[in-house]
Design a protein around this motif. Structure first.
Motif, PDB file in Angstrom:
ATOM      1  N   ASN A 232      -4.469  96.513 -30.062  1.00  0.00           N
ATOM      2  CA  ASN A 232      -4.476  95.207 -29.401  1.00  0.00           C
ATOM      3  C   ASN A 232      -5.595  95.058 -28.380  1.00  0.00           C
ATOM      4  N   SER A 233      -6.042  96.157 -27.796  1.00  0.00           N
ATOM      5  CA  SER A 233      -7.149  96.133 -26.848  1.00  0.00           C
ATOM      6  C   SER A 233      -7.642  97.566 -26.695  1.00  0.00           C
ATOM      7  N   GLU A 236      -4.446  99.140 -25.095  1.00  0.00           N
ATOM      8  CA  GLU A 236      -3.078  98.909 -25.559  1.00  0.00           C
ATOM      9  C   GLU A 236      -2.988  98.952 -27.078  1.00  0.00           C
ATOM     10  N   ARG A 238       0.226  98.851 -30.320  1.00  0.00           N
ATOM     11  CA  ARG A 238       1.608  98.445 -30.532  1.00  0.00           C
ATOM     12  C   ARG A 238       2.108  98.833 -31.910  1.00  0.00           C
ATOM     13  N   HIS A 271       9.869  94.831 -26.900  1.00  0.00           N
ATOM     14  CA  HIS A 271       9.825  93.423 -26.507  1.00  0.00           C
ATOM     15  C   HIS A 271      10.169  92.570 -27.729  1.00  0.00           C
ATOM     16  N   GLN A 529      -0.480  83.916 -22.397  1.00  0.00           N
ATOM     17  CA  GLN A 529      -0.351  85.066 -23.296  1.00  0.00           C
ATOM     18  C   GLN A 529      -0.191  86.385 -22.532  1.00  0.00           C
ATOM     19  N   ASP A 530      -1.075  86.667 -21.582  1.00  0.00           N
ATOM     20  CA  ASP A 530      -1.047  87.936 -20.855  1.00  0.00           C
ATOM     21  C   ASP A 530      -0.886  87.676 -19.359  1.00  0.00           C
ATOM     22  N   GLU A 532      -0.137  89.687 -15.347  1.00  0.00           N
ATOM     23  CA  GLU A 532       0.039  90.867 -14.506  1.00  0.00           C
ATOM     24  C   GLU A 532       1.065  90.531 -13.441  1.00  0.00           C
ATOM     25  N   THR A 547       0.373  95.033 -16.798  1.00  0.00           N
ATOM     26  CA  THR A 547       0.156  93.791 -17.545  1.00  0.00           C
ATOM     27  C   THR A 547       1.148  93.706 -18.695  1.00  0.00           C
ATOM     28  N   ASN A 549       2.752  91.057 -22.096  1.00  0.00           N
ATOM     29  CA  ASN A 549       2.448  90.010 -23.070  1.00  0.00           C
ATOM     30  C   ASN A 549       3.633  89.063 -23.182  1.00  0.00           C
ATOM     31  N   ASN A 552       4.767  83.364 -27.919  1.00  0.00           N
ATOM     32  CA  ASN A 552       4.465  81.950 -28.103  1.00  0.00           C
ATOM     33  C   ASN A 552       5.761  81.188 -28.386  1.00  0.00           C
ATOM     34  N   ILE A 578      -2.594  81.623 -24.744  1.00  0.00           N
ATOM     35  CA  ILE A 578      -2.359  81.737 -26.184  1.00  0.00           C
ATOM     36  C   ILE A 578      -3.338  80.859 -26.954  1.00  0.00           C
TER      37      ILE A 578
END
Length: 592
Positions: A232-233, A236, A238, A271, A529-530, A532, A547, A549, A552, A578
Motif C-alpha cells: 500500500n505504501s 505499509e 496489508r 479493520h 482516506q488517511d 493521523e 496513521t 485508513n 469509503n 479518497i
C-alpha cells in the motif's frame, strides 16, 4: 575547369567539416530542418509518461493535459512506446518555455541530443533522428539541463515517426487512468465439474525486488470476491479480503439494507468496512508487514447459509508464529453457493508506479470438497484485462514454471503471453495439512462503550466552510451526535490554507482512558482516506498514535488502539482524500 574543380572540393570539405563538428559519442548529430523529420504519431504523456526518479512527482507533474509544473533539473521523465520494426526514429516535442529560455536533454538508447525551448507559445520542436536496433518497448527520456526561470518547460505531447514506426506503434491512446495503472493479469484454475468446493488453498511468493508499491497479489479469488496481499505504501502492507454486494453500484451508500454484506466476525487487528468504485461491498484488511522472498498461505471457505445467503471466511497463515489467523467472515445475501471460479490475479492500483515491473509466484493450489477430499489444481487459464486486450499495454505475462504458476505485469518488458492460453504446472502431490477444527470461529465483537461528548469542544481547526454548505460546514458539527451534519474544509473565499493536510483539535475537558476512536464519514463527497491521530494532556506536547485508513462509506467506523491511551486533548489530521481532491469532510468523531 581546374578552378571549378577546386571550388567544388572546397565546398565538399567545408560541408564534411560542419557535419563532423556535430559529432557526439561517435555518432553524427544531424542538423535538423523541418523537412528532415517525419512526425506522424502523437503520444500523449497522460497515459505514457512517468517521472522515474521520484514517483511522488507524478501526480503533480503529469496529467491528461501533458507535462506541466516541471521545475527540477534532476527530474527524469520517460515516455514509453513499443515498435515492431527497427531503423530511424524521428522525435519531436510539442512544447514551450513557460517563462524563459531553457535547454533540455532528450535520450533514446545511448544517444542524447539537446534542444532549446525559447518560445512561450506551443510549437513542434524538432529533436532529431535516433536509431532503433531492436523491436519492442523503448522510452524517450527528457531531462532539464538549464533554465532561466522557475520552470523547465511545458510539453503537450511527444511526436515520433520514421522507419521504426512504419510497422506500427503501441502506446496508450485513451483511458489514461487505466493505461497508467497498467494491464491486470489473471489465472483461473481448472477444477473438477462434479465437486462442491468448500475450501480453496493457495500459496504466494513475491520475489525480492518485485514488491512494488501499488501491487495487489490476489491469491484466493472467487466468483463473489477476492483475498490476497498488497503493497500500500513504502511503509505499509496489508492482507485484504473483500466480498461484493449483489447490488450493482459503485457507491456503497446506495446499497439497500437487504443487499448489504453482513460482517459475521473478524480477527484481531483487522479493520472492516465497505468499499466502492470497483463494485461495492464488504471489505476487511489487516496491516501486516509481509516480506518479499517469503511464502504466504491463504485459505478461503465458502458455503450456503440461511435465507438464500452464502458465508465466506478467510484465513491467513503467519509463518512467524506458525498459525492460521482469521481475517474476516462475511455473509452475502441473495446468494446460495459453494466456492465458484477459484482464481488469482496481479494488478497495480497506483498510477504513479505503472512503469515498474512486479511479479508473483502462485504455487500449490488445492481445493477441499464437501465429501472431505483434497484435489490439487495444476492447470490454469491465463487472461488479462481490457487494457491488455485492446492492445494499449502489452507488458503482461503469465504461465507455469516448475511446480508454480507466475504472473508479471507493468515495466514495459517486450515479451508477453498469449491471452486465453492454458498452462500446466508440475504437481506437488502432498495436500495441505490443516485441522479445520482448530481454526478460529468468527464472532461479532461487542459494541464499544462510547464516551459521553456533552462537554467536548473543537478548540482548533485548519479551516471550515462558513459559506456554501447551508447549515453544514462548521468544525463544531463533528461533536453534535448527528451523522447527517458534517464539518467541511474551506473551499470558497478561504483566508486559511484549504489544501491537505487538514486538522481538528478536540478538548475533552478532562483526562480520558481511550481504547479506540469513532469516525463517521460524510454521506456524500470529500471523504477522507488517511488520517493521523495525536493525543496530548496539555495541548502543547503531542504524541502520535499512528496513521490509519478510513473506508469509503458513511457507516460508523471504529479504529481500535494497540493499547489504552490516557489524554485530555486529541487531534485528527486528515492526510489524503479518497477522491484525490484537496477538500475534506467528516460527519462525526468520538471515542470509546
Amino acid at each position: 575547369m581546374k578552378t571549378n574543380k577546386m571550388q567544388s572540393f572546397f565546398y565538399l570539405f567545408i560541408s564534411l567539416t560542419t557535419l563532423w563538428a556535430c559529432h557526439d559519442d561517435d555518432k553524427i548529430i544531424d542538423i535538423i530542418d523541418d523537412e528532415d523529420l517525419t512526425l506522424a504519431i502523437t503520444i500523449p504523456p497522460g497515459g505514457n509518461s512517468w517521472a522515474v526518479d521520484d514517483i511522488t512527482k507524478n501526480e503533480t507533474l503529469i496529467s491528461d493535459q501533458g507535462i506541466h509544473n516541471w521545475t527540477s533539473l534532476d527530474t527524469k521523465i520517460r515516455t514509453y512506446f513499443k515498435v515492431n520494426a527497427t531503423g530511424e526514429l524521428h522525435v519531436g516535442l510539442n512544447a514551450k518555455a513557460p517563462e524563459d529560455t531553457s535547454t533540455i536533454k532528450v535520450t533514446v538508447g545511448d544517444t542524447t541530443k539537446e534542444v532549446v525551448l525559447d518560445s512561450t507559445d506551443y510549437s513542434v520542436v524538432n529533436v532529431g533522428i535516433f536509431n532503433i536496433t531492436t523491436p519492442g518497448y523503448h522510452f524517450i527520456e527528457i531531462q532539464g539541463k538549464s533554465k532561466a526561470g522557475t520552470y523547465v518547460g511545458d510539453i503537450n505531447d511527444i511526436q515520433i515517426g520514421g522507419d521504426a514506426t512504419a510497422s506500427g506503434v503501441t502506446y496508450v491512446e485513451d483511458d489514461f487512468y487505466w493505461g497508467r495503472r497498467g494491464p491486470s493479469v489473471h489465472l483461473t484454475y481448472t477444477t473438477p465439474e462434479d465437486k462442491d468446493i468448500l475450501w480453496f488453498y493457495n500459496e504466494v511468493t513475491v520475489p525480492e525486488g518485485e514488491d512494488v508499491v501499488g501491487s495487489y497479489f490476489m491469491a484466493n479469488g472467487f466468483a463473489e470476491g477476492y483475498f490476497g496481499m498488497q503493497v500500500n505504501s513504502e511503509s505499509e502492507r496489508r492482507v485484504l479480503f473483500s466480498v461484493w454486494s449483489p447490488y450493482d453500484t459503485q457507491n456503497p451508500d446506495e446499497i439497500p439494507e437487504d443487499y448489504k454484506i453482513i460482517l459475521l466476525g473478524k480477527g484481531e487487528g483487522v479493520h472492516t468496512g465497505e468499499f466502492g468504485n470497483e463494485g461495492s461491498g464488504g471489505q476487511s484488511y489487516k496491516i501486516f508487514n509481509w516480506k518479499a522472498g517469503n511464502t504466504y498461505k491463504f485459505l478461503l471457505k465458502g458455503e450456503p447459509s440461511v435465507n438464500n445467503s452464502t458465508d465466506y471466511t478467510a484465513y491467513f497463515f503467519d509463518p512467524k508464529i506458525n498459525q492460521w489467523n482469521l481475517i474476516a467472515s462475511f455473509r452475502r445475501p441473495y446468494t446460495s453457493t459453494y466456492l465458484k471460479r477459484p482464481h488469482s490475479f496481479l494488478e497495480n492500483f497506483v498510477t504513479s508506479t505503472g512503469f515498474m515491473e512486479r511479479m508473483g509466484q502462485y504455487g500449490n493450489q488445492w481445493i477441499y470438497d464437501t465429501n472431505g477430499n483434497w484435489t490439487e489444481l495444476t492447470e490454469a487459464k491465463f487472461t488479462a484485462d481490457a487494457t491488455a486486450r485492446k492492445g494499449a499495454r502489452l507488458d503482461y505475462a503469465g504461465g507455469a514454471e516448475g511446480n508454480s504458476f507466475f504472473m508479471k505485469n507493468c515495466g514495459f518488458f517486450s515479451e508477453n503471453t498469449t491471452i486465453d492460453s492454458f498452462h500446466t504446472r508440475n504437481a506437488n502431490g502432498t495436500a495441505p495439512s490443516i485441522d479445520f477444527s482448530t481454526l478460529e470461529e468468527p464472532s461479532i465483537p461487542e459494541a464499544p462503550d462510547y464516551l459521553d461528548k456533552t462537554n467536548w469542544e473543537v478548540i482548533n481547526f485548519t479551516s471550515q466552510a462558513e459559506n456554501g454548505e447551508g447549515t453544514n460546514g462548521l468544525a463544531s458539527l463533528v461533536l453534535d451526535n448527528d451523522y447527517a451534519t458534517y464539518w467541511h474544509s474551506c473551499w470558497s473565499g478561504c483566508s486559511q490554507d484549504y489544501t491537505y493536510p487538514h486538522s481538528l483539535t478536540i478538548d475533552t475537558k478532562e483526562e480520558q482512558a481511550v481504547n479506540g476512536f469513532l469516525f463517521v464519514q460524510r454521506n456524500g463527497s470529500r471523504k477522507v482516506q488517511d488520517i493521523e491521530i495525536q493525543v496530548s494532556n496539555d495541548n502543547v506536547d503531542w504524541k502520535s498514535l499512528g496513521t490509519f485508513n478510513l473506508a469509503n462509506t458513511s457507516s460508523p467506523q471504529n479504529i481500535g488502539l494497540s493499547q489504552t491511551e490516557t489524554f485530555r486533548y486529541f487531534k485528527i489530521i486528515a492526510i489524503a482524500a479518497i477522491d484525490g481532491q484537496q477538500f475534506a469532510a467528516i460527519a462525526e468523531l468520538g471515542a470509546y
